[in-house]
Scaffold this motif. Sequence first.
Motif, mmCIF file in Angstrom:
data_model
loop_
_atom_site.group_PDB
_atom_site.id
_atom_site.type_symbol
_atom_site.label_atom_id
_atom_site.label_comp_id
_atom_site.label_asym_id
_atom_site.label_seq_id
_atom_site.Cartn_x
_atom_site.Cartn_y
_atom_site.Cartn_z
ATOM 1 N N GLY A 205 0.844 -1.186 0.000
ATOM 2 C CA GLY A 205 0.000 0.000 0.000
ATOM 3 C C GLY A 205 0.879 1.234 0.000
ATOM 4 O O GLY A 205 2.106 1.124 0.038
ATOM 5 N N MET A 206 0.272 2.410 -0.071
ATOM 6 C CA MET A 206 1.082 3.623 -0.092
ATOM 7 C C MET A 206 0.272 4.826 0.358
ATOM 8 O O MET A 206 -0.960 4.763 0.455
ATOM 9 N N HIS A 207 0.968 5.916 0.619
ATOM 10 C CA HIS A 207 0.290 7.151 1.006
ATOM 11 C C HIS A 207 1.270 8.309 0.937
ATOM 12 O O HIS A 207 2.483 8.122 1.010
ATOM 13 N N ARG B 245 -3.055 -4.297 -5.033
ATOM 14 C CA ARG B 245 -4.245 -3.525 -5.358
ATOM 15 C C ARG B 245 -4.053 -2.081 -4.937
ATOM 16 O O ARG B 245 -3.358 -1.806 -3.973
ATOM 17 N N TYR B 248 -3.677 5.328 -6.464
ATOM 18 C CA TYR B 248 -3.468 6.492 -5.613
ATOM 19 C C TYR B 248 -3.173 7.657 -6.541
ATOM 20 O O TYR B 248 -2.154 7.659 -7.232
ATOM 21 N N PRO B 287 -5.309 10.336 2.661
ATOM 22 C CA PRO B 287 -5.754 8.941 2.568
ATOM 23 C C PRO B 287 -4.592 7.994 2.296
ATOM 24 O O PRO B 287 -3.496 8.409 1.926
ATOM 25 N N GLN B 288 -4.837 6.712 2.504
ATOM 26 C CA GLN B 288 -3.895 5.647 2.169
ATOM 27 C C GLN B 288 -4.643 4.605 1.335
ATOM 28 O O GLN B 288 -5.829 4.389 1.543
ATOM 29 N N THR B 289 -3.913 3.927 0.463
ATOM 30 C CA THR B 289 -4.563 2.838 -0.283
ATOM 31 C C THR B 289 -5.105 1.775 0.664
ATOM 32 O O THR B 289 -6.076 1.101 0.346
ATOM 33 N N ARG B 290 -4.462 1.633 1.816
ATOM 34 C CA ARG B 290 -4.883 0.599 2.762
ATOM 35 C C ARG B 290 -6.320 0.795 3.259
ATOM 36 O O ARG B 290 -6.958 -0.158 3.700
ATOM 37 N N PHE B 291 -6.797 2.032 3.234
ATOM 38 C CA PHE B 291 -8.142 2.298 3.756
ATOM 39 C C PHE B 291 -9.219 1.694 2.853
ATOM 40 O O PHE B 291 -10.382 1.577 3.268
ATOM 41 N N LYS B 293 -8.573 -1.128 0.512
ATOM 42 C CA LYS B 293 -8.195 -2.418 -0.096
ATOM 43 C C LYS B 293 -9.272 -3.491 0.129
ATOM 44 O O LYS B 293 -9.592 -3.831 1.264
ATOM 45 N N PRO C 51 -8.527 4.152 9.986
ATOM 46 C CA PRO C 51 -9.400 4.988 9.146
ATOM 47 C C PRO C 51 -10.310 4.207 8.200
ATOM 48 O O PRO C 51 -11.284 4.765 7.704
ATOM 49 N N GLN C 52 -10.009 2.934 7.950
ATOM 50 C CA GLN C 52 -10.902 2.173 7.076
ATOM 51 C C GLN C 52 -12.314 2.072 7.667
ATOM 52 O O GLN C 52 -13.262 1.775 6.944
#
Lengths: 351, 351, 351, 351
Positions: A205-207, B245, B248, B287-291, B293, C51-52
């Motif tokens: 992931g990234m940010h 996945r 961003y 934001p982060q991609t992790r939020f 996925k 945050p998700q």
Amino acid sequence: MTEGRARIAILGASGYTGAELVRLLARHPRVEIVALTADRKAGQSMADVFPQFAPLTLPKLITIDEVDWTGVDLAFCALPHGTTQQVIKRVFESAPHIKMVDLSADFRLRDPGVYEQWYGHPHQALELQQEAVYGVVELYRSDIRKARLVANPGCYTTTAILPVVPLIEAGAIEPDHIVIDAKSGVTGAGRSAKESLLYAEVTDGMHAYGVGSHRHMAELDQEYSKAAGRTVVPSFTPHLIPMTRGIYATIYVKTGAGVGAEGVHRVLADFYKGEPFVHVLPLGQVPQTRFVKGSNMAFIGVIKDRAPDRVIVISTTDNLVKGASGQAVQNMNLVLGFPETTGLEQIALFP
Amino acid sequence: MTEGRARIAILGASGYTGAELVRLLARHPRVEIVALTADRKAGQSMADVFPQFAPLTLPKLITIDEVDWTGVDLAFCALPHGTTQQVIKRVFESAPHIKMVDLSADFRLRDPGVYEQWYGHPHQALELQQEAVYGVVELYRSDIRKARLVANPGCYTTTAILPVVPLIEAGAIEPDHIVIDAKSGVTGAGRSAKESLLYAEVTDGMHAYGVGSHRHMAELDQEYSKAAGRTVVPSFTPHLIPMTRGIYATIYVKTGAGVGAEGVHRVLADFYKGEPFVHVLPLGQVPQTRFVKGSNMAFIGVIKDRAPDRVIVISTTDNLVKGASGQAVQNMNLVLGFPETTGLEQIALFP
Amino acid sequence: MTEGRARIAILGASGYTGAELVRLLARHPRVEIVALTADRKAGQSMADVFPQFAPLTLPKLITIDEVDWTGVDLAFCALPHGTTQQVIKRVFESAPHIKMVDLSADFRLRDPGVYEQWYGHPHQALELQQEAVYGVVELYRSDIRKARLVANPGCYTTTAILPVVPLIEAGAIEPDHIVIDAKSGVTGAGRSAKESLLYAEVTDGMHAYGVGSHRHMAELDQEYSKAAGRTVVPSFTPHLIPMTRGIYATIYVKTGAGVGAEGVHRVLADFYKGEPFVHVLPLGQVPQTRFVKGSNMAFIGVIKDRAPDRVIVISTTDNLVKGASGQAVQNMNLVLGFPETTGLEQIALFP
Amino acid sequence: MTEGRARIAILGASGYTGAELVRLLARHPRVEIVALTADRKAGQSMADVFPQFAPLTLPKLITIDEVDWTGVDLAFCALPHGTTQQVIKRVFESAPHIKMVDLSADFRLRDPGVYEQWYGHPHQALELQQEAVYGVVELYRSDIRKARLVANPGCYTTTAILPVVPLIEAGAIEPDHIVIDAKSGVTGAGRSAKESLLYAEVTDGMHAYGVGSHRHMAELDQEYSKAAGRTVVPSFTPHLIPMTRGIYATIYVKTGAGVGAEGVHRVLADFYKGEPFVHVLPLGQVPQTRFVKGSNMAFIGVIKDRAPDRVIVISTTDNLVKGASGQAVQNMNLVLGFPETTGLEQIALFP
């Protein structure tokens, strides 16, 4: 020097940049590591902290106070920002013969006011701040040769300065329209045990982070403004990428009339012709962080955007090598009068 | 429909978007999967191709020609660009009752000339191209409800359209100064065995690609220009990031006088108030991609840049969910008259 | 219960297993989350910590002392080992109506002496230790239905118990020749900020750890010995793998005469026939952690070794789901009389 | 030799082991690369195939037929199994002065029958098969010095032979109870575009493969049996781990009476005392793949298991260096009479 080798100390040897200095210097034919410090891990061996060094013979970790400065010719300082300026001031007072290459941010900004604004406190070693030479070798080579104290630049800034400063100086781009979208591997943040740097928080992931507030912007402003002869304030947004090493700067610029991607490419290709550690790719080719991982190279690419006056310049380095310890060794080579590439010939480790 | 469930076919079920459709639909309470096609793997079970489905009861993989269209209410088409238009044309000819959600790029561009320019050949199903509704639900919801053929948008475009179109429409930003620095996980490129997608070529590093030439730009031009009422050509640079996945998009915009980050944030917060799948973070949060996925959410953040009229808007989605199969299910829900969120309630899988 | 939903508290909601419980329970149709505790983060929202969850409506984080136990039907306890036994004892004293599913190791060992030996101190809640039911559902289902306190098993142990206990009970393998080479993703170690769990220390490499000393061995000894009717001490070596989730146990066994891989496979296929969360692959097929990521499934494979009496049994689970929070929800479903699979139907997220 | 440098050809330079040979040899002070072949990429430069080499001056890629053998002293052969034996036979026929270090499996097995059994066809160069010396330097150093053709061993086998053969020879362990649980990084499978090696199929998860059938077992059988003086058939299970480089072998052994972990450790520490590329860690310390990444080192650890006569021996190498190209250069150094460590001094790249 023992057998003609320069005697080297590394202050802060238990962090990633310290380990990287050891990796590079252990095979450097002109130096000998005589002191390694790590205040909290003093008494341990480097192999306790970094077992990959177990096959080497290295001095034990000691505290800074235990260093015998009479036996040291040059020290690398890989200590945290803030304490560094006090340590270096103290060392110079007791051992003025020492040469110093500092990897912290403490001596990178020339203007004391700018330093105070970004770091929140007045500088504690103002004279040294004025004396220090900013260590982007390709821009300040002759000053570095004569320097006693080199301020090794940051990883983001090295990566963003190399492709942009020659363009500003040549008048090829408009300094007010520079957007730097920068991506960094994780080691840029050091070896500190923070939740945000845990594997499970970084992988897959990234940010973005530090948007509009990252301190490396002060260095960029300084060097870009110097090149332009007036104040330049680029957009700069850093991102954390799930990779160990690597800075990747995608830089959006607007060219002067009739310059275009070809003109931008020509300026950079000319400027870096013959430079051993900056490689400008053919026009249109895109660099990858993999091309520089573990090496002291910067790779630069120039690509046309769709609009005729917009160009994308991409620059990449290994943040621990050209962005930190490798450039520090390059600076050391200049300061000590060695051939500039000595000990830095390693090619990227890929895959 | 069996027991009141809609009967669903998935064409191209052996790719990643096909598998993602199965994942989402297998637990959808209003549908039943009645046909799965994969021409080259026909005869195998889905569990042979994707063993995670072994515990489910699913139809065997068949060829498209083997599908019994009389027993199908809606089909998802996850086939390659180009062949898709011919397949869908043929299906509609023999089974005009079918509803279609197409995940390829074939029906996304409304202008036949633009299609030909970007794809290098004339469109083979011009009438369907005109009929198709572009499936960004948040912008075209009422049209989608009445559609027979929905053109599910691309992952990059979904991610870059959601935050920008409302800003252009509101006059909050200058359409000629949009820079989109986009980053993608690897599944955006599908499940094809290419050297450039091998683990050892992708992991622990990154690079830009398709700079100035990525076909998703055509979709962006179309939607941005429609919002602006005139031609808009944004800068768009995609990057490949070592993550499975996630898209961003870091978007650099210039606001109108007096708008600023607050104004930009207000437009977006108002526009997406009440939307189940778009979450606008408080001003300044990144934001982060992790939020997102594994979920159908888009997260959008708005951050001030250093200059007062420059704003950074960041948008992130999961390219296989909101950027592909999840949005396709959302479209299906509208087309079939189901509550829009059915089957899409899953929260992001983190860590 | 509000509207017929059971009221659930999660103690220790700011860790990974806590977040995973929220992920699973937020979409569970028979429960309502009424309390979330995190002593050090009390006052924050779950969306601040993860945050998700921003799109969900959830109670704020509070301290354990602030929980109103009269409004709680069942609590999950995701607190550290050691303090857990004191917290649960205290809760039961003031609110004996509560059901508890404990994710710590505190109530997994039945023998107080063994507990003391492995954990270095006498157990502080001996009566509860005797009362607790060990929560491997597939082995202790009927006891769990009647339990007030379920000791949810460890991730390594769940993964290694499921394939081996039925084999020992059936007399198919020799209990004195069991070698378990186990591999774990990083979330097995929780969300604590330790140097050894940093991204740069975990990615792109691997190592064994806790060789000969990992506490999960005590659980294995207990269950294997119970199955054998005598003391069994398997070899067990855990490894840390650069992946977020997943346990992968490669288990080397020696079969009785004439049993072979076919016999081993038959025992397991029969034993788990009809089990919703254990899937035994056809003989010779090898599972992957990817088949179970994000799902509550265990996948088991049986493969012949070269020597006729040696068999390799491979078992894999997601350590945060079947190895922790998913199994905990499965236990909750039994304790509260819900269908066992409720809320656990999610299929693995792959890719 | 030009300026006293040996003239080196690399056959198969476009794969990962070929690139690794270039990385190592480009900085080797006693050799010069005079020919690089890659049949399918002939005509391209190495920088086209591996841009990290752009700063170097290297010969263009050519076909094998284009090599001028009169100008070559030693060739590395990094071609696929099967074709290799024919190529090498042909080269020796036309240029008998050449020395060869072969990285394929073609000349590793001494017994023609065993070769045929594992590879499914009779060997095509039986005399050379008999002539070839198996290139585990630490075991066959004096034979290698005199060799014309060295069969460079496989990565799994190097890693599993180094710790086990001395133990068998010393009678410290029981040869019939050896279980090798081996884990490999992805580059062990080469640079071929297969679906199973795609980033999305390999990252963030793991699995066993080739269980009971991996061809490296034949090499293990050969060397273990030679050491034991009778047939030895170890258990060997390879796993694919999401890492680029690295082999990690966790080896479960049973010691003779009174030997124990101390005895095992003593045998290995004595055997490898003074070896430059094998480091035996202190008893109880666990190696990591990170300690050897990018270096030619093998790290070996010895750990007590719970039962007094069971010991866990762990061995790790970088599959592209000590497991392939590094060991090949080490062999070359011996064959050409150079100091054994020349060009191989690089320390692991960590982090």
